[in-house]
Scaffold this active site. Structure first.
Site, PDB file in Angstrom:
ATOM      1  NE  ARG A  89     -18.523   2.536  32.883  1.00  0.00           N
ATOM      2  CZ  ARG A  89     -18.283   2.617  31.577  1.00  0.00           C
ATOM      3  NH1 ARG A  89     -17.286   1.937  31.029  1.00  0.00           N
ATOM      4  NH2 ARG A  89     -19.046   3.378  30.808  1.00  0.00           N
ATOM      5  CB  CYS A  92     -20.595  -1.412  26.373  1.00  0.00           C
ATOM      6  SG  CYS A  92     -20.358  -0.577  24.787  1.00  0.00           S
TER       7      CYS A  92
END
Length: 284
Positions: free
Chosen positions: A183, A240
């Site tokens: 990611r 995040c």
């Protein structure tokens, strides 16, 4: 007082203490009903359920209509009402747990510290550690007397998207991203349709804070890991996908004796909502 972690053995000795409030924070980002369903099937005795989507997060858009991220911070007044409904008092010991290595429980840990409540800990090893001791589960939803917790001075700092943008210019702080490496590099379009990371960010996957059995590494190991990423903890901005698993890194730093890092609550989901903000791809 437990302020970072509590072991399953220590909690088992105290589970019936009326001053302890246990909160089940199980969740699934791809199945929003999974946490509550798991709670109904079986949870720690006396535990209440804390919903990441509706109780531990706020409105996705502000009053101005601007997108704030997938899991923005709740209003403090609303969070206080939720905690009082769970029976949390100013002197309560709160214990948060999940079945995911603490990735969701750490969110409640951080939120309580944001409200100025120090006596909050994550169950080290979560459900697996509890059940490994042969401890029972319950299907009863407890009726708690209303608590009296109040807002006090926070123990933890936050930064806004404006602060992160300014940091691109002055480079005074280090952004640390808790997402998985694919990611971070921009290679997982299923989870992040707009992939990549904030330019200059470093990657610290939250699961790297854990041992093979799902419990946290010891303080020395965590301290060595994080000091390789940032010289001083107050220089760090933790982020995040949406401000949830970044709290896991913040908890790990607290265990390591490295307090002072700030949370960017909007995180990647807020950052990419404005196409004028720069994006980097590939490794750190």
């Amino acid at each position: 007082m437990y302020t970072t972690l509590i072991s399953a053995a220590d909690l088992a000795e105290r589970i019936g203490d009326p001053n302890i409030v246990v909160v089940d924070c199980r969740h699934d980002l791809t199945n929003l009903a999974a946490g509550r369903e798991g709670y109904a099937i079986g949870h720690l005795p006396g535990a209440v359920f804390g919903d990441i989507e509706t109780q531990l997060s706020g409105a996705k858009r502000g009053a101005d209509g601007v997108f704030r991220g997938r899991h923005p911070l709740p209003e403090k007044e609303a969070l206080i009402e939720t905690l009082r409904g769970w029976g949390v008092n100013d002197d309560s010991q709160v214990v948060a747990y999940d079945a995911h290595g603490g990735m969701f429980a750490a969110r409640l840990w951080w939120l309580l510290r944001w409200l100025g409540h120090e006596a909050v800990a994550v169950l080290d090893g979560g459900m697996a550690a509890w059940q490994s001791l042969g401890q029972p589960l319950s299907t009863e939803a407890p009726a708690k007397p209303r608590g009296n917790i109040t807002v006090r001075a926070p123990f933890v700092p936050t930064v806004t998207v404006v602060d992160v943008m300014l940091n691109l210019q002055n480079g005074e702080r280090t952004v640390i991203d808790a997402r998985a490496a694919d990611r971070f590099r921009g290679e997982n379009e299923t989870i992040d349709p707009v992939g990549g990371h904030i330019p200059g960010a470093k990657n610290r996957f939250f699961k790297d804070n854990l041992q093979a059995d799902g419990r946290f590494k010891d303080a020395d190991a965590l301290r060595a890991d994080f000091t390789r990423l940032v010289e001083r903890p107050e220089q760090a901005i933790m982020q995040c996908g949406s401000g949830v698993t970044a709290c896991h890194n913040l908890l790990a730093m607290e265990i390591a004796g490295l307090p002072g890092a700030a949370l960017y609550p909007g995180s990647w989901s807020e950052w990419v909502s404005n196409p004028t903000r720069p994006i980097a791809t590939g490794p750190a």
